[in-house]
Write an enzyme that holds these catalytic residues in place. Structure first.
Site, PDB file in Angstrom:
ATOM      1  N   ASN A 264       1.520  13.445  -4.387  1.00 33.97           N
ATOM      2  CA  ASN A 264       1.072  12.686  -3.220  1.00 33.97           C
ATOM      3  C   ASN A 264       2.273  12.545  -2.297  1.00 33.97           C
ATOM      4  OD1 ASN A 264       0.126  10.906  -1.310  1.00 33.97           O
ATOM      5  ND2 ASN A 264      -0.555   9.351  -2.761  1.00 33.97           N
TER       6      ASN A 264
ATOM      7  N   HIS B 193     -13.050  -1.067  -2.236  1.00 33.84           N
ATOM      8  CA  HIS B 193     -11.636  -0.739  -2.419  1.00 33.84           C
ATOM      9  C   HIS B 193     -10.844  -1.699  -1.544  1.00 33.84           C
ATOM     10  CE1 HIS B 193      -8.238   2.226  -3.031  1.00 33.84           C
ATOM     11  NE2 HIS B 193      -7.803   1.533  -1.993  1.00 33.84           N
TER      12      HIS B 193
ATOM     13  N   ARG C 243      -3.980  -3.919   9.601  1.00 38.69           N
ATOM     14  CA  ARG C 243      -4.906  -3.264  10.528  1.00 38.69           C
ATOM     15  C   ARG C 243      -6.002  -4.233  10.947  1.00 38.69           C
ATOM     16  NH1 ARG C 243      -5.525   1.423   6.355  1.00 38.69           N
ATOM     17  NH2 ARG C 243      -3.625   2.646   6.691  1.00 38.69           N
TER      18      ARG C 243
ATOM     19  N   GLU D  99      -6.971   7.465  -8.845  1.00 44.22           N
ATOM     20  CA  GLU D  99      -7.109   8.606  -7.940  1.00 44.22           C
ATOM     21  C   GLU D  99      -6.396   9.844  -8.483  1.00 44.22           C
ATOM     22  OE1 GLU D  99      -7.006   7.083  -3.576  1.00 44.22           O
ATOM     23  OE2 GLU D  99      -5.961   5.576  -4.780  1.00 44.22           O
TER      24      GLU D  99
ATOM     25  N   HIS E 298     -10.261   6.856   1.331  1.00 44.28           N
ATOM     26  CA  HIS E 298     -10.306   6.331  -0.048  1.00 44.28           C
ATOM     27  C   HIS E 298     -11.388   7.021  -0.878  1.00 44.28           C
ATOM     28  CE1 HIS E 298      -8.668   2.397   1.857  1.00 44.28           C
ATOM     29  NE2 HIS E 298      -7.647   3.080   1.343  1.00 44.28           N
TER      30      HIS E 298
ATOM     31  N   GLY F 215      -8.647  -6.040  -5.154  1.00 45.70           N
ATOM     32  CA  GLY F 215      -9.858  -6.008  -5.955  1.00 45.70           C
ATOM     33  C   GLY F 215      -9.607  -6.108  -7.449  1.00 45.70           C
ATOM     34  N   GLU F 216      -8.497  -5.518  -7.900  1.00 48.89           N
ATOM     35  CA  GLU F 216      -8.185  -5.523  -9.330  1.00 48.89           C
ATOM     36  C   GLU F 216      -7.453  -6.781  -9.780  1.00 48.89           C
ATOM     37  OE1 GLU F 216      -6.095  -1.914 -10.322  1.00 48.89           O
ATOM     38  OE2 GLU F 216      -7.447  -0.728  -9.075  1.00 48.89           O
TER      39      GLU F 216
ATOM     40  N   GLY G 282      -5.576  -2.914  -5.164  1.00 54.08           N
ATOM     41  CA  GLY G 282      -4.638  -4.009  -5.405  1.00 54.08           C
ATOM     42  C   GLY G 282      -5.253  -5.389  -5.410  1.00 54.08           C
TER      43      GLY G 282
ATOM     44  N   ASP H 196       0.629  -9.483   2.565  1.00 59.10           N
ATOM     45  CA  ASP H 196       0.426  -9.488   1.119  1.00 59.10           C
ATOM     46  C   ASP H 196      -0.501 -10.652   0.747  1.00 59.10           C
ATOM     47  OD1 ASP H 196       0.798  -9.997  -1.736  1.00 59.10           O
ATOM     48  OD2 ASP H 196       2.480  -8.608  -1.627  1.00 59.10           O
ATOM     49  N   PHE H 197      -1.609 -10.326   0.120  1.00 51.62           N
ATOM     50  CA  PHE H 197      -2.605 -11.355  -0.185  1.00 51.62           C
ATOM     51  C   PHE H 197      -2.081 -12.391  -1.174  1.00 51.62           C
ATOM     52  CE2 PHE H 197      -5.141  -8.302   1.947  1.00 51.62           C
ATOM     53  CZ  PHE H 197      -6.292  -8.933   2.377  1.00 51.62           C
ATOM     54  N   ARG H 198      -1.100 -12.025  -1.982  1.00 51.11           N
ATOM     55  CA  ARG H 198      -0.504 -13.012  -2.888  1.00 51.11           C
ATOM     56  C   ARG H 198       0.225 -14.089  -2.095  1.00 51.11           C
ATOM     57  NH1 ARG H 198       2.446  -8.439  -6.391  1.00 51.11           N
ATOM     58  NH2 ARG H 198       2.766  -7.784  -4.228  1.00 51.11           N
TER      59      ARG H 198
ATOM     60  N   ARG I   5      -2.849  15.587  -3.151  1.00 50.29           N
ATOM     61  CA  ARG I   5      -3.666  14.706  -2.325  1.00 50.29           C
ATOM     62  C   ARG I   5      -3.465  15.094  -0.861  1.00 50.29           C
ATOM     63  NH1 ARG I   5      -2.192   9.165   0.388  1.00 50.29           N
ATOM     64  NH2 ARG I   5      -4.244   8.426   1.022  1.00 50.29           N
TER      65      ARG I   5
END
Length: 398
Positions: free
Chosen positions: A7, A209, A242, A385, A181, A334-335, A332, A284-286, A92
C-alpha cells in the site's frame, strides 16, 4: 503461496507478507519519509526474530522496496530464505474509475489505464503507480495484481451513482459517484454472512466503515447498491477533517467573502473541517470523547453530528434496499468506540435493534453486539483489507 501486499503513499509504503496456506501474516512494516530522510519499521511475526525500527536512506520508492525485500530475506530479521519464496505482489490502488470493476493482473496496458485514472485521484493514484513501478524494477517478473478501492462499488445502478448535473459531464468526463473503502466493505460484509451462517446472496447488509475517513455502503445480495462517498472521498459523513455533504453555495459564499481560491477552499474542506472544524479540539475521536466528558460542548456537538449522520445515511440505505438483516461497524472508530456504536444504534429502535452492553464493551474480535432477540443483527468486525488484496492476488495469479 506467499503474497506481499503493498500500500504505497506519496512518501510512505505499508506492507504485509501473508502465507496464503494459513492466511497468516508472516511480517509487516512501514517505510516512512520516503524522499526525505527515511525510516523503516519491520516486524517479523514468525520465527521469533527481532523488530527492525531505524532511520535508513530511502530516496525513492525503489530503495524502499529494496529495503523491504532485504529485511524479509535477511538472516537477522527475515521470514523467508530468498525473494524466490515471494510468489506474487498485491497492490492497493485507490481509483480504478469505470475501467476496473474487479482486480486485475498488472500489465503494460493496465499501467496505461491506471495513468488515465489519475485525474480522479491525483493525490493517491500517482503514489500507487510509483509503488507498482518500484516493485517491477526490483522484483522483475514476479506477477503483480492491482486491487481497487472503487471496484466493489461498480455494481451500483445508475440511479445511485449519477449526479443530477448535465449528462455530458458524465459522458465526457466520467463525473459520477464512485465510492471508496471498497475492500473494507467487501471484507466485512462477507465475514458478516459467515458469522450469520447464511449465503451473502440472501442478506441485506449496511456496512459502516468509521474512522478518520468514513463511508457507509448498502450491500444487497453481496453487491454494493449505494455508498456515501462520491466522486471524491470528501462527501458523505462528516469525518475527521473532511466536511462531508455540503451545499455548494456555501463554498461560493465563503470564497467570495474571504477572497480565497478554490485550492485554498478545498484544503479547508479536506483538512480543516469535519469533527476537527466543529469541535476545534481534534480530528481524533478519542480526544473528542475525552473533551466531551469534561464538558466541552463543541466536542459533544461534533460527536452528535457524526452519530446522527451515520444513523441517517444507514437508515436511507435500509429504505434503498427495502429492508436490512445486519448492520456492521468497522475501522478505527467502528471497532474501538463502544460509545459511538451505542449512540448510533439508539437511532435504530424502529428496526427493532437492541444492544448487549457487555458484548459492546469488547474490542479486537468479530462479535455480535445486538441481543439475541434483536430483529436486526448488529456486528463489530475488524476490517482486513490486506487479506482481501492477498486473496484476490492468489485467485488471479493461481
Amino acid at each position: 503461496m506467499k503474497i506481499l501486499v503493498i500500500n504505497a503513499g506519496s512518501s510512505s509504503l505499508k506492507y504485509q507478507l501473508i502465507d496464503m496456506e494459513t492466511e497468516s501474516v508472516m511480517a509487516k512494516g512501514l517505510c516512512e519519509r520516503i524522499g526525505i530522510d527515511g525510516h523503516l519499521k519491520h516486524s517479523p511475526l514468525v520465527g521469533g526474530k527481532p523488530v527492525f525500527n531505524e532511520d535508513i536512506a530511502l530516496p525513492t520508492h525503489a530503495e524502499a522496496i529494496a529495503a523491504v525485500i532485504d529485511k524479509l530475506t535477511s538472516a537477522e530479521y527475515g521470514v523467508v530464505g530468498s525473494m524466490k519464496e515471494i510468489d506474487a505482489v498485491g497492490h492497493r490502488v485507490v481509483h480504478g474509475g469505470e475501467k476496473f470493476a474487479s482486480s486485475v493482473l498488472i500489465t503494460d496496458e493496465v499501467m496505461k489505464a491506471l495513468e488515465e485514472c489519475t485525474p480522479f485521484a491525483p493525490l493517491h493514484n500517482p503514489a500507487n503507480i510509483i509503488g507498482i513501478n518500484a516493485c517491477r524494477d526490483v522484483m522483475g517478473d514476479v506477477p503483480m495484481v492491482a486491487v481497487f478501492d472503487t471496484a466493489f462499488q461498480q455494481t451500483m445502478p445508475g440511479k445511485a451513482y449519477m449526479y443530477a448535473i448535465p449528462y455530458e459531464y458524465y459522458q465526457n468526463d466520467g463525473i459520477r459517484r464512485y465510492g471508496f473503502h471498497g475492500t473494507s466493505h467487501r471484507y466485512v460484509s462477507g465475514r458478516c454472512a459467515e458469522l450469520m451462517g447464511k449465503p451473502i446472496e440472501e442478506l441485506k447488509i449496511v456496512s459502516c466503515h468509521m474512522g478518520n475517513g468514513s463511508s457507509i455502503a448498502a450491500i444487497d445480495g453481496g453487491k454494493c447498491v449505494d455508498t456515501s462517498m462520491g466522486f471524491t472521498p470528501l462527501v458523505g459523513l462528516p469525518m475527521g477533517t473532511r466536511c462531508g455533504d455540503l451545499d455548494a453555495g456555501v463554498i461560493q459564499f465563503i470564497m467570495n467573502k474571504y477572497g480565497i481560491s478554490i485550492d485554498e477552499m478545498l484544503n479547508i474542506l479536506n483538512k480543516k473541517s469535519g469533527v476537527l472544524g466543529v469541535s476545534g479540539v481534534s480530528s481524533d475521536f478519542r480526544d473528542l470523547d475525552e473533551a466531551a466528558e469534561k464538558g466541552n460542548d463543541r466536542a459533544q456537538l461534533a460527536l452528535d453530528m457524526f452519530h446522527y449522520w451515520v444513523a441517517k445515511v444507514a437508515g436511507s440505505y435500509v429504505a434503498a434496499m427495502n429492508g436490512v438483516d445486519a448492520i456492521v461497524f468497522t475501522a478505527g472508530v467502528g471497532e474501538n468506540s463502544k460509545s459511538s456504536r451505542k449512540a448510533i444504534s439508539e437511532y435504530f429502535g424502529y428496526l427493532g435493534v437492541t444492544i448487549d452492553d457487555e458484548a459492546n464493551s469488547k474490542r479486537g474480535e468479530d462479535i455480535m453486539i445486538s441481543t439475541p432477540d434483536s430483529k436486526v443483527k448488529v456486528f463489530v468486525i475488524p476490517t482486513n483489507e490486506e487479506l482481501v488484496i492477498a486473496r484476490d492476488t492468489k485467485d488471479i495469479v493461481g
